[in-house]
Design a protein around this motif. Structure first.
Motif, PDB file in Angstrom:
ATOM      1  N   LEU A 186       0.867  -1.069   0.220  1.00  0.00           N
ATOM      2  CA  LEU A 186      -0.010   0.066   0.184  1.00  0.00           C
ATOM      3  C   LEU A 186       0.824   1.449  -0.251  1.00  0.00           C
ATOM      4  N   GLY A 187       2.077   1.239   0.551  1.00  0.00           N
ATOM      5  CA  GLY A 187       2.848   2.327   0.591  1.00  0.00           C
ATOM      6  C   GLY A 187       3.106   2.852  -0.761  1.00  0.00           C
ATOM      7  N   ASP A 196       1.575   5.637  -7.156  1.00  0.00           N
ATOM      8  CA  ASP A 196       0.557   4.917  -7.834  1.00  0.00           C
ATOM      9  C   ASP A 196      -0.632   4.890  -7.507  1.00  0.00           C
ATOM     10  N   PRO A 197      -1.445   5.887  -8.463  1.00  0.00           N
ATOM     11  CA  PRO A 197      -2.969   6.020  -8.329  1.00  0.00           C
ATOM     12  C   PRO A 197      -3.782   4.783  -8.405  1.00  0.00           C
ATOM     13  N   ASP A 198      -3.234   3.783  -9.017  1.00  0.00           N
ATOM     14  CA  ASP A 198      -4.055   2.675  -9.123  1.00  0.00           C
ATOM     15  C   ASP A 198      -3.646   1.753  -7.993  1.00  0.00           C
ATOM     16  N   VAL A 199      -3.233   2.077  -6.857  1.00  0.00           N
ATOM     17  CA  VAL A 199      -2.963   1.328  -5.702  1.00  0.00           C
ATOM     18  C   VAL A 199      -4.237   1.679  -4.584  1.00  0.00           C
ATOM     19  N   TYR A 200      -4.714   0.554  -4.053  1.00  0.00           N
ATOM     20  CA  TYR A 200      -6.008   0.969  -3.354  1.00  0.00           C
ATOM     21  C   TYR A 200      -6.116  -0.105  -2.124  1.00  0.00           C
ATOM     22  N   PRO A 201      -6.490   0.293  -0.915  1.00  0.00           N
ATOM     23  CA  PRO A 201      -6.582  -0.730   0.164  1.00  0.00           C
ATOM     24  C   PRO A 201      -7.840  -1.440  -0.192  1.00  0.00           C
ATOM     25  N   PRO A 307      -2.951  -5.138   0.076  1.00  0.00           N
ATOM     26  CA  PRO A 307      -2.339  -3.992  -1.025  1.00  0.00           C
ATOM     27  C   PRO A 307      -2.786  -4.403  -2.396  1.00  0.00           C
ATOM     28  N   ALA A 308      -4.090  -3.788  -2.910  1.00  0.00           N
ATOM     29  CA  ALA A 308      -4.601  -4.359  -4.211  1.00  0.00           C
ATOM     30  C   ALA A 308      -4.172  -2.976  -5.157  1.00  0.00           C
ATOM     31  N   ARG A 309      -4.416  -3.467  -6.500  1.00  0.00           N
ATOM     32  CA  ARG A 309      -4.004  -2.480  -7.515  1.00  0.00           C
ATOM     33  C   ARG A 309      -4.969  -2.718  -8.881  1.00  0.00           C
ATOM     34  N   GLU A 310      -5.565  -1.622  -9.340  1.00  0.00           N
ATOM     35  CA  GLU A 310      -6.344  -1.715 -10.634  1.00  0.00           C
ATOM     36  C   GLU A 310      -5.402  -2.304 -11.460  1.00  0.00           C
ATOM     37  N   GLY A 311      -5.859  -3.390 -12.226  1.00  0.00           N
ATOM     38  CA  GLY A 311      -5.000  -3.981 -13.517  1.00  0.00           C
ATOM     39  C   GLY A 311      -4.206  -5.104 -12.916  1.00  0.00           C
ATOM     40  N   GLY A 312      -3.779  -5.356 -11.532  1.00  0.00           N
ATOM     41  CA  GLY A 312      -3.257  -6.526 -11.144  1.00  0.00           C
ATOM     42  C   GLY A 312      -1.866  -5.997 -10.716  1.00  0.00           C
ATOM     43  N   ALA A 313      -1.101  -6.937 -10.153  1.00  0.00           N
ATOM     44  CA  ALA A 313       0.366  -6.453  -9.685  1.00  0.00           C
ATOM     45  C   ALA A 313       1.104  -5.977 -10.756  1.00  0.00           C
ATOM     46  N   ARG A 314       1.940  -5.085 -10.367  1.00  0.00           N
ATOM     47  CA  ARG A 314       3.011  -4.513 -11.159  1.00  0.00           C
ATOM     48  C   ARG A 314       4.490  -5.195 -10.889  1.00  0.00           C
TER      49      ARG A 314
END
Length: 399
Positions: A186-187, A196-201, A307-314
């Protein structure tokens, strides 16, 4: 000299650090929360139910490839440390559309079989289901185990809160480095230089109970991770039962997946719903003499922020330049860690005045799949790191 600094001490960061060390690289881990902080709400790893249960429907997706690699390595872990990892029966059940009943992982797991309500007793009296054998892990003990292995290997685990990515290239305890692994979870949403604006809890609430007679994992996850649009009816609320390895008899009951919800306080009504739904799936949670969900022995109510992210892991390499007060970066490589992706630039404040070329390998945004992708992700990151070092002279620090 260190070859790399790993930012983050969740299951992803620790797994990457161990993989890099096993390949002969000299690494250090820097994190706000360390593996021993099992009561910290600052990172998700200690709170996970923790099983190997894929959500992605494609066998060729980057996530599925990482999961298959992780699965292949869990057998050795379960034999060496049965108190940390155990293989048990799994049941996935649902009521909605029949859908494509054959899961891509049917040839990966063991004893895979579709369930037929006309001949099988499907947990919760659901319409459809499948059963197989897979792995469960004891999340807090496993992360502590990874930390212990790193300490035994004399890999430093340094507690430090960083505000910017640039700080990691010149830490007092480590000195100058040219490569950083960003496993901040999440950091990554707030770390200057990433942001990264795609990261979200994704808030997850669970109930830890004592039910030593329950030795199977049951997943009713219709609509899990789905976010309904305004005005639409929400998907069925998930319920899952994940025993923990070891003699404690503890079982994790869940759960929720609430996007952009930062609250870490358990909700009583949610806890009661979880207990009711899980009891309907597995009455043995209340013991042989239990008459209802109220008889389940509750150990603790827990909340974790995935620690999720739109579009999956980076997972990708980014080349950067430090100096003159500004760090500049250009993305290199796709999220799958291979090929060349679209270039992207970032800017961040630097505390250095001398210009130098550096790099970062991003590895974050795994959401609910951190443990089941961790070993595969570590291998993927290590391949990127070795390729980068080879292209840049191949110099390595001596262990």
């Amino acid at each position: 000299m260190y070859d790399a600094v790993v930012l983050g001490a969740g299951v992803i960061g620790l797994s990457i650090a161990l993989e890099l060390h096993s390949r002969g690289l000299k690494v250090a881990v820097v994190a706000r929360d360390l593996p021993d902080d099992s009561d910290s709400v600052g990172f998700a790893s200690p709170w996970a139910g923790c099983n190997w249960f894929p959500f992605d429907e494609s066998p060729t997706s980057p996530a599925s490839i990482r999961e298959k690699r992780t699965f292949s390595r869990l057998a050795a872990l379960s034999k060496a440390h049965p108190e940390l990892c155990e293989r048990i029966p799994f049941f996935q059940v649902w009521d909605g559309e029949r859908g494509d009943l054959e899961a891509w992982y049917k040839d990966t797991v063991g004893e895979y079989r579709l369930l037929d309500a006309s001949r099988d007793r499907i947990p919760g009296s659901k319409r459809y289901g499948r059963t197989f054998t897979s792995y469960i892990l004891h999340a807090p003990r496993y992360t502590a185990h990874l930390g212990s292995l790193l300490r035994q290997a004399r890999v430093p685990l340094i507690r430090r809160r960083l505000s910017s990515l640039d700080e990691a290239y010149n830490l007092p305890e480590i000195g100058n480095v040219r490569l950083v692994i960003n496993a901040t979870g999440l950091g990554a949403r707030s770390l200057i230089g990433v942001m990264d604006p795609d990261v979200y809890p994704a808030r997850g609430q669970t109930v830890l109970v004592r039910a030593p007679e329950v030795r199977r994992c049951i997943m009713h996850t219709e609509g899990f991770m789905a976010v309904p649009k305004p005005g639409e009816a929400g998907p069925p609320e998930p319920a899952y039962i994940i025993p923990r390895p070891g003699p404690s008899g503890h079982v994790v009951l869940g759960g929720t997946y609430l996007k952009d919800n930062h609250s870490v306080l358990p909700d009583l009504s949610t806890a009661q719903r979880i207990l009711r739904d899980c009891y309907n799936l597995e009455p043995l949670l209340a013991g042989k003499d239990g008459r209802g969900w109220e008889d389940i022995e509750v150990v603790a109510h827990n909340v974790g922020l995935r620690p999720a992210r739109e579009g999956g892991a980076r997972i990708e390499l980014e080349l950067r330049e430090l100096g003159n007060g500004v760090g500049k970066g250009v993305g290199v490589g796709a999220a799958a860690g291979a090929g060349v992706g679209a270039e992207s630039t970032t800017k961040s404040r630097s505390k250095t005045n001398k210009q130098r070329q550096v790099a970062v390998v991003h590895a974050y945004g795994f959401g609910s799949a951190g443990f089941q992708q961790s070993l595969g992700a570590a291998e993927q990151v290590a391949q990127i790191v070795e390729g980068h070092l080879k292209r840049n002279g191949g110099a390595r620090a001596r262990l």
